[in-house]
Design an enzyme around this catalytic site. Structure first.
Site, short mmCIF file in Angstrom:
data_model
loop_
_atom_site.label_atom_id
_atom_site.label_comp_id
_atom_site.label_asym_id
_atom_site.label_seq_id
_atom_site.Cartn_x
_atom_site.Cartn_y
_atom_site.Cartn_z
CB CYS A 83 -0.99 -0.03 1.15
SG CYS A 83 -2.33 1.19 0.95
CG HIS A 181 -4.31 -3.18 2.36
ND1 HIS A 181 -3.35 -2.80 3.29
CD2 HIS A 181 -4.90 -2.04 1.92
CE1 HIS A 181 -3.37 -1.48 3.42
NE2 HIS A 181 -4.29 -1.00 2.59
CD GLU A 183 -2.32 -6.03 4.70
OE1 GLU A 183 -2.61 -4.85 4.97
OE2 GLU A 183 -1.74 -6.37 3.66
#
Length: 202
Positions: A83, A181, A183
């Protein structure tokens, strides 16, 4: 799988907890630190980030991490920017004025022209067939940003579209940047993150 150690760069701006939890769930050791000795000893560095480019670079400089990160990347230590962390790899950003970046991958961070914000799920397109990334082609990832990394074609490895395509993944040798992202992107993001870590460390 070799139990690799991931150094998550702590410079006071970042979503360390979710990145660490995802990497830990895959099976990696994680060290969240701003200590250069700890980070230098890791197999791979992750540069996370949320917020504004200029403020993030100020914190990196205040902790004397800018030169360290550049030296480690140029010496061959694998590095992933996520990001805002991806954007910090650029030469500079036009967010709230011009701010110099780490200059590890040529390009500039520009405001999105097609929307004020790009928030939510979007499909990514892998460019160039990089085997680390190919499994994520046409998968949906989670985004939250209003600026993007305008990189040269030779460094662009992933695109997404709002109306027109724009860069969401860059690579230069041992350095990879991902605008989305992983994650927060469920199984698709987790699998991609593992493939990138293993590919860069191979």
């Amino acid at each position: 799988m070799i139990r690799r150690t991931i150094g998550i760069v702590d410079y006071g701006v970042g979503n360390h907890a979710s990145v660490r939890q995802t990497l830990y769930s895959i099976g990696y050791r994680c060290r969240v630190s701003g200590d250069r000795d700890v980070l230098a000893d890791a197999d791979l560095l992750v540069l996370p980030g949320v917020g504004a480019f200029g403020a993030a670079m100020e914190k990196i400089h205040a902790l004397n991490l800018a030169g360290f990160l550049c030296d480690q990347a140029r010496s061959g230590q694998p590095m992933i920017g996520l990001c805002l962390g991806m954007q910090l790899l650029a030469d500079g950003s036009l967010e709230h004025g011009y701010h110099a970046g780490l200059g590890l991958i040529p390009g500039e961070v520009m405001p999105l022209e097609q929307a004020r914000w790009h928030i939510g799920w979007n499909t990514i397109e892998v460019i160039g067939g990089d085997p680390m990334l190919q499994g994520a082609d046409r998968k949906s990832m989670y985004f939250n940003h209003s600026y993007y990394f305008q990189a040269a074609p030779e460094f662009t490895v992933c695109m997404a579209r709002i109306e027109q395509p724009f860069t969401v993944g860059v690579r230069r040798r041992n350095i990879v940047g991902l605008q989305f992202h992983p994650e927060k992107s469920q199984d698709a993001g987790r699998d991609l993150l593992q493939n990138v870590v293993e590919g860069l460390c191979a």
